[in-house]
Enzyme design. Structure first.
Site, PDB file in Angstrom:
ATOM      1  N   GLU A  68     -54.287  -3.951   6.524  1.00 61.86           N
ATOM      2  CA  GLU A  68     -54.771  -4.200   5.515  1.00 61.86           C
ATOM      3  C   GLU A  68     -56.083  -4.807   5.066  1.00 61.86           C
ATOM      4  OE1 GLU A  68     -52.301  -8.047   3.333  1.00 61.86           O
ATOM      5  OE2 GLU A  68     -51.014  -7.677   4.306  1.00 61.86           O
ATOM      6  N   ASP A 141     -49.265  -7.204   6.648  1.00 59.03           N
ATOM      7  CA  ASP A 141     -49.268  -8.462   7.258  1.00 59.03           C
ATOM      8  C   ASP A 141     -47.761  -8.356   7.668  1.00 59.03           C
ATOM      9  OD1 ASP A 141     -51.880  -8.676   7.820  1.00 59.03           O
ATOM     10  OD2 ASP A 141     -51.919 -10.451   6.296  1.00 59.03           O
ATOM     11  N   ASP A 143     -45.074 -10.783   6.102  1.00 62.37           N
ATOM     12  CA  ASP A 143     -44.756 -11.662   5.817  1.00 62.37           C
ATOM     13  C   ASP A 143     -43.741 -11.042   4.290  1.00 62.37           C
ATOM     14  OD1 ASP A 143     -46.843 -11.448   4.401  1.00 62.37           O
ATOM     15  OD2 ASP A 143     -48.020 -12.902   4.967  1.00 62.37           O
ATOM     16  N   GLU A 145     -45.370 -10.609   1.276  1.00 62.59           N
ATOM     17  CA  GLU A 145     -46.846 -10.324   0.835  1.00 62.59           C
ATOM     18  C   GLU A 145     -46.732  -8.964   1.315  1.00 62.59           C
ATOM     19  OE1 GLU A 145     -49.311 -11.097  -2.675  1.00 62.59           O
ATOM     20  OE2 GLU A 145     -46.866 -12.414  -1.735  1.00 62.59           O
ATOM     21  N   TYR A 358     -50.527 -14.421  14.860  1.00 59.77           N
ATOM     22  CA  TYR A 358     -50.323 -14.298  13.253  1.00 59.77           C
ATOM     23  C   TYR A 358     -50.177 -15.889  12.701  1.00 59.77           C
ATOM     24  CZ  TYR A 358     -49.721 -13.272   8.157  1.00 59.77           C
ATOM     25  OH  TYR A 358     -49.965 -12.245   7.381  1.00 59.77           O
ATOM     26  N   ARG A 360     -49.929 -17.470   9.355  1.00 57.83           N
ATOM     27  CA  ARG A 360     -49.372 -17.361   8.814  1.00 57.83           C
ATOM     28  C   ARG A 360     -47.824 -18.185   8.908  1.00 57.83           C
ATOM     29  NH1 ARG A 360     -52.552 -13.996   5.865  1.00 57.83           N
ATOM     30  NH2 ARG A 360     -54.524 -15.365   4.514  1.00 57.83           N
ATOM     31  N   HIS A 404     -42.609 -15.694  12.926  1.00 61.44           N
ATOM     32  CA  HIS A 404     -42.801 -15.051  14.167  1.00 61.44           C
ATOM     33  C   HIS A 404     -43.256 -16.172  14.858  1.00 61.44           C
ATOM     34  CE1 HIS A 404     -44.363 -12.588  10.786  1.00 61.44           C
ATOM     35  NE2 HIS A 404     -44.107 -13.710   9.807  1.00 61.44           N
TER      36      HIS A 404
END
Length: 765
Positions: A68, A141, A143, A145, A358, A360, A404
């Site tokens: 990203e 990433d 997740d 999204e 990570y 998030r 995670h």
């Protein structure tokens, strides 16, 4: 069932008259009939092989890896070597169109995506790179999204989503990246469904409610599924404060002295067998007189040990809370800096290194490999007594996705002191906070001794208590915010039956306090506890409600504006079923069930929209909300008429009462009383930027453009003669600074060192 990945490619029946450029754009993206006419195609990514020629890879090319962010791509490319090319998607490349709803509600909530025009050049570059590659791996990433971004990339690059094209890693280290490359998987359609369900629902709420607010209140307003609930919480708390009636009460403390002349304090707790309540001064003074007449006898002394367990390593939410409390960063700033640390920085001798995992996550889980490394580090640096018999394990909430690990350092070879020369001041602060919290989470509990003495003084009972730390444990490296600054209180050694004499009896008046306003930290904590939104959305939520002028900050606490009250009241009156905590929490659970495959997006959106559409229709019939004008002491500069306070999308402002004949308006300003040093005519006033940040500028703007970030004061610098400013810090202290950035008295700013010539010397340092 997974969401229909339907993309409307063409809207016309044919391409007759299309330009060559349009034909090239359409080539390979539309189905062509036998007669040569094109038809609109509703195609899914999984069906690409049926509608488009399969991608032909170049066996002599390199493997294309798409992440990203550019910073991450540089780090990973170094790890993978010359056989790989790593490119960045810069986030989403496709989305619902801004100019329209982009969702076919009547036909099963089908999203109509479009390539982002701002990403056109990047899309073409990625497509060209894909044509030269022997394989494509999507490493966005880890997740929902990120999963959706990979799904969109698969469509754009004509990659079969059923193929093993997806890789993820929790940390940007050579080992983690190599492990991910060796175990690619297919795109998780359930996670994509969950992301798209959330995106569509937010789009429906935003596109249906926002125009209604424009129509019924004023232009430029917006509403959101989560942001409106957050504003509601702040408004309800403010109304609690406004309605609060303080009640008086008193406490009585006595100072007592032992036979050894040792002084300690005891608090009155009981009269007879009942807990005492002192409502007024008269009763407090009567008790004071009774206690002052006599000595007290020690009834009992209780000694016990207390063990305080180490805190869990950071999740997104707790990192944001501590970033606010300890570093005064704010949630948005905390996450931005954490992103830098995750993506990696140049560390002398190590190259570009991702420093944390990570950022998030809602999990407190730690990998066994890192637990072992922490054990070795703690024993070597602190001693065996600081490591528990078994590794600490922390429970997870029922709503936790646990996808995670917790936020932790990627390597214990890089302590804060070692990386200090390569980090900016803020990066170092946050990295140190994450390092210390992780290290503390793996250490033994703090051990304290608590001593409590009960005193009898006639019919009254008093209690004296104190504590002392006998083993620091995890507090050797990390202390909770609420515990900082507290010194252990000690009371003298006493035995039952011992007589002590009073030296002073002190009655004190108190009043009950209203509930505290939300700060960033407490609002985030409440959102998490009640299951509103996800930790990764907290920072954008806070940023949005401040930018929209629904709330403002005073002394680091949120206060709703008049506009915030008006909007929330309107939404509660007409959309109570949706603008509330229960609905938001229920929806988050639905999204989790979609991600796990237990629920379908159609059922979730249908359940929502069947009620929402009805309430929307009813709300359209209500009358426009009228916000009454408020008189002011100002007079219009143009026509001399009195000016009134009005309310708009950016808050209150002054407008001529002779509108529409006179359209003069003025911002509401707060004067500092300091003369502008630039023009020597105007006065410096408090202003707000478009993002709600307070700054100070000349009231003669635009004739004079003098501005300051810090509050000016009526003093001049002894060194350069410039105007002085003051800044108030988190701990309450206020410091004065010269406003001239080039003044020798200015404190030096810490900057990250870009290059370090002698890596070995820096390693030793």
């Amino acid at each position: 069932m997974s969401i229909k990945r339907s993309i409307v490619i063409g809207e016309k029946d044919d391409t007759k008259g299309a330009t060559k450029k349009e034909e090239r754009r359409l080539e390979g993206k539309v189905a062509v009939s036998a007669k040569g006419k094109t038809k609109p195609v509703m195609q899914a990514v999984g069906d690409l092989a049926k509608t488009l020629p399969p991608r032909t890879f170049n066996p002599d090319g390199k493997t294309l890896v798409i992440v990203e962010s550019p910073a991450k791509s540089k780090t990973i490319e170094k790890f993978l070597g010359p056989d790989y090319v790593v490119k960045a998607s810069m986030g989403h490349l496709r989305d619902l169109p801004k100019s329209q709803l982009g969702i076919d509600i009547e036909n099963g909530f089908v999203p109509r995506y479009a390539n982002l025009m701002t990403r056109k050049k990047l899309i073409e570059e990625l497509q060209a790179e894909a044509d030269e590659s022997k394989a494509i791996l999507l490493a966005t990433d880890p997740d929902r999204e990120g999963e959706a971004i990979s799904w969109h990339l698969a469509y754009i690059l004509n990659v079969d989503e059923a193929s093993k094209c997806r890789i993820t890693f929790n940390e940007i280290t050579k080992h983690a990246v190599a492990e991910a490359i060796s175990a690619p998987r297919t795109i998780d359609k359930n996670m994509v469904d969950a992301q798209q369900a959330r995106r569509m629902l937010d789009r429906i709420v935003g596109y249906k409610l926002s125009p209604l607010l424009w129509k019924k209140i004023c232009k430029g307003l917006s509403a959101g599924r989560v942001q409106s609930v957050a504003v509601r919480l702040i408004c309800e708390r403010e109304r609690e404060i406004q309605a609060f009636v303080p009640e008086e009460y008193w406490s009585v403390e006595g100072q007592y002295e032992t036979a050894n002349k040792e002084i300690f304090t005891a608090e009155l707790t009981h009269k007879g067998q009942e807990k005492i309540s002192i409502p007024n001064e008269a009763m407090a003074m009567a008790i004071q007189a009774d206690l002052a007449k006599q000595t007290a006898e020690v009834m009992s002394v209780d000694r016990r040990k207390r063990s305080r367990k180490a805190p869990a390593p950071f999740t997104t939410s707790t990192l944001q809370q501590e970033g606010v409390r300890k570093l005064n960063f704010g949630a948005k700033r905390t996450m931005m800096i954490a992103q830098h640390l995750y993506e990696g920085l140049e560390i002398g001798g190590y190259g570009h290194v991702g420093l944390i995992t990570y950022m998030r996550t809602d999990s407190t889980r730690i990998a066994q490999e890192m637990q072992s490394a922490a054990k070795e580090y703690i024993i070597n640096h602190f001693g065996k007594e600081y490591y528990p018999a078994k590794p600490n394990v922390f429970g997870t909430k029922e709503s936790s996705q646990d996808a995670h690990e917790a936020i932790r350092p990627t390597s214990l070879e890089l302590p804060p002191k070692m990386v200090e020369p390569f980090l900016s001041r803020d990066e170092l602060k946050l990295y140190t906070l994450i390092w210390n919290r992780f290290m503390a989470s793996q250490m033994t509990p703090q051990q304290s001794e608590i001593v409590t003495a009960q005193l009898a003084c006639g019919e009254y009972t008093l209690r004296a208590s104190g504590s002392k730390v006998i083993f620091k444990g995890f507090t050797e490296v990390y202390e909770d915010t609420k515990k900082e600054g507290e010194e252990p209180k000690l009371i003298p050694s006493m035995e039952a039956g011992q007589v002590v004499t009073n030296t002073a009896i002190d009655p004190q008046q108190h009043f009950t306090q209203p509930p505290a306003r939300y700060s960033e930290a407490s609002l985030i904590k409440t959102l998490e506890e009640q299951g509103i939104g996800r930790p990764s959305t907290y920072a954008p939520i806070i940023d949005t409600i401040m930018t929209r002028n629904y709330v403002e900050k005073q002394d680091k606490q949120f206060i709703p504006t008049e506009l915030g009250f008006v909007v929330v009241d309107f939404l509660i009156a007409h959309f109570e079923k949706f603008i509330n905590v229960d609905f938001t929490v229920h929806l988050e659970k639905d999204l989790d069930e979609i991600a796990s495959g237990e629920e379908t997006y159609q059922d979730v959106l249908n359940e929502f929209y069947s009620v929402f559409a009805k309430e929307l229709e009813e709300a359209n019939e209500v009358e426009r909300v009228k916000i009454a004008d408020e008189e002011s002491d100002e007079v219009c500069d143009l026509c001399g008429s009195p000016m009134v306070y009005k309310f708009g999308r950016f808050g209150r402002f002054l407008a001529c009462s002779n509108f529409p004949e006179c359209k003069n308006t003025k911002p509401i300003t707060v004067s500092t009383g300091v003369t502008c040093p630039k023009c020597q005519e105007g006065t410096i006033v408090e202003r707000k930027s478009k993002r709600g940040r307070v700054f100070y500028g000349c009231d003669r703007y635009p004739a004079c453009d003098f501005t300051l970030w810090n509050k000016p004061i009526n003093e001049t610098c002894e060194t350069c003669g410039s105007i002085m400013t003051e800044k108030t810090y988190k701990n309450g202290t206020t410091k004065k600074f010269c406003s001239n950035e080039n003044c020798p008295t200015q404190p030096k700013k810490r900057t990250r060192k870009k290059k370090v010539e002698d890596n070995e010397d820096n390693k030793e340092a």
